[in-house]
Write an enzyme that holds these catalytic residues in place. Structure first.
Site, mmCIF file in Angstrom:
data_model
loop_
_atom_site.group_PDB
_atom_site.id
_atom_site.type_symbol
_atom_site.label_atom_id
_atom_site.label_comp_id
_atom_site.label_asym_id
_atom_site.label_seq_id
_atom_site.Cartn_x
_atom_site.Cartn_y
_atom_site.Cartn_z
ATOM 1 N N HIS A 53 0.874 -1.176 0.025
ATOM 2 C CA HIS A 53 0.075 0.073 -0.055
ATOM 3 C C HIS A 53 0.930 1.033 0.079
ATOM 4 C CE1 HIS A 53 -3.813 -1.961 0.502
ATOM 5 N NE2 HIS A 53 -3.466 -2.607 1.643
ATOM 6 N N CYS B 133 -0.437 2.433 -4.236
ATOM 7 C CA CYS B 133 -1.131 3.758 -4.391
ATOM 8 C C CYS B 133 -0.197 5.078 -4.107
ATOM 9 C CB CYS B 133 -2.478 3.835 -3.701
ATOM 10 S SG CYS B 133 -3.725 2.645 -4.038
#
Length: 262
Positions: free
Chosen positions: A99, A142
């Site tokens: 992430h 991300c």
């Protein structure tokens, strides 16, 4: 003066032939996260890790794969790798699957700054055996929460629809390939892995690596991700028809060819 300089310009390749090993590849694959991070588990990332491992091994890299590293473990793994001797290696590759948000990637229990806690550790001033050699970072994470809704377009044709000691910048010879542009969400499929890593590995596994330099290959990766993928979620938050485009930042001074070793 400018004309005389331009007359002598030519594209050079980084020297890979003088080194016994094409490079070292470090893959950090984070799938499970502590609840305090607020991050969900990353189903499908093991596919990305396996594909990246296979692709870089095929190219002749020595690959080390780490899974589910805490902040302390991830920081130590990077510092230990930056302390290695790369005298026999032509380049370095770091792949991070996790992430992220703008400027940061997640360990299983916290975040690291991409620039200061990852990339900077391998720069020439901090790792002299990598000075003048390409340092390549591929980051599947991300960079924010914005979605790329895409835009309609039309195509138009004709208006219709090494022998001397030199000083170089310590910032040189780095390429960072992000899976998305700044601020945007990065998509991952639970079955096939992420759009970015799947496209990257397909390109690296192709015969193009023999004749096409890495930055040009990354342009093809951009095209594959942008043209061939579109979200198909039913969740209102992750509605369908979203797009994605990777982003490459480069201070490379020469061409990088990742030709497989015989």
């Amino acid at each position: 003066m400018a004309n005389s300089i331009c007359e002598n310009l030519k594209l050079e390749e980084y020297n890979f032939k003088s080194y016994s090993i094409i490079g070292k590849c470090i893959i950090i694959n984070n799938e499970h996260f502590h609840e305090k991070t607020g991050q969900s588990n990353r189903e499908g990332t093991e596919i990305d890790a396996r594909n990246a491992d296979n692709a870089f091994r095929r190219l002749g890299f020595e690959v080390t794969l780490y899974n589910d590293l805490s902040w302390y473990e991830m920081r130590n793994a990077i510092q230990e790798a930056a302390g290695d001797d790369y005298g026999n290696y032509a380049c370095l590759v770091v792949v991070i699957l996790s992430h992220g948000r703008e400027g940061k990637v997640y360990a299983t229990d916290g975040t690291l700054q991409i620039d200061s806690e990852v990339v900077d550790k391998f720069k020439g001033e901090n790792c002299q055996s990598l000075a003048g050699k390409p340092k390549l970072f591929f980051i599947q994470a991300c960079r924010g929460s914005k979605f790329d809704h895409g835009v309609e377009m039309r195509d138009y044709v004709d208006g219709v629809s090494v022998n001397e000691v030199r000083i170089i910048s310590s910032e040189a010879d780095i390429m960072i390939a992000h899976s998305s542009t700044a601020g945007f969400y990065s998509w991952r499929n639970n079955v096939d892995g992420s759009w970015f890593i799947e496209s990257l590995c397909n390109v690296l596994n192709s015969d193009l690596v023999n004749d096409v330099d890495l930055v040009s290959l990354m342009t093809l990766v951009n095209k594959l991700v942008s043209d061939n993928y579109q979200s198909k979620n039913t969740d209102e938050k992750f509605s369908s028809n979203k797009k994605q485009i990777p982003c490459v930042l480069s201070t490379l001074r020469k061409l990088v060819f990742l030709r497989p070793r015989d």
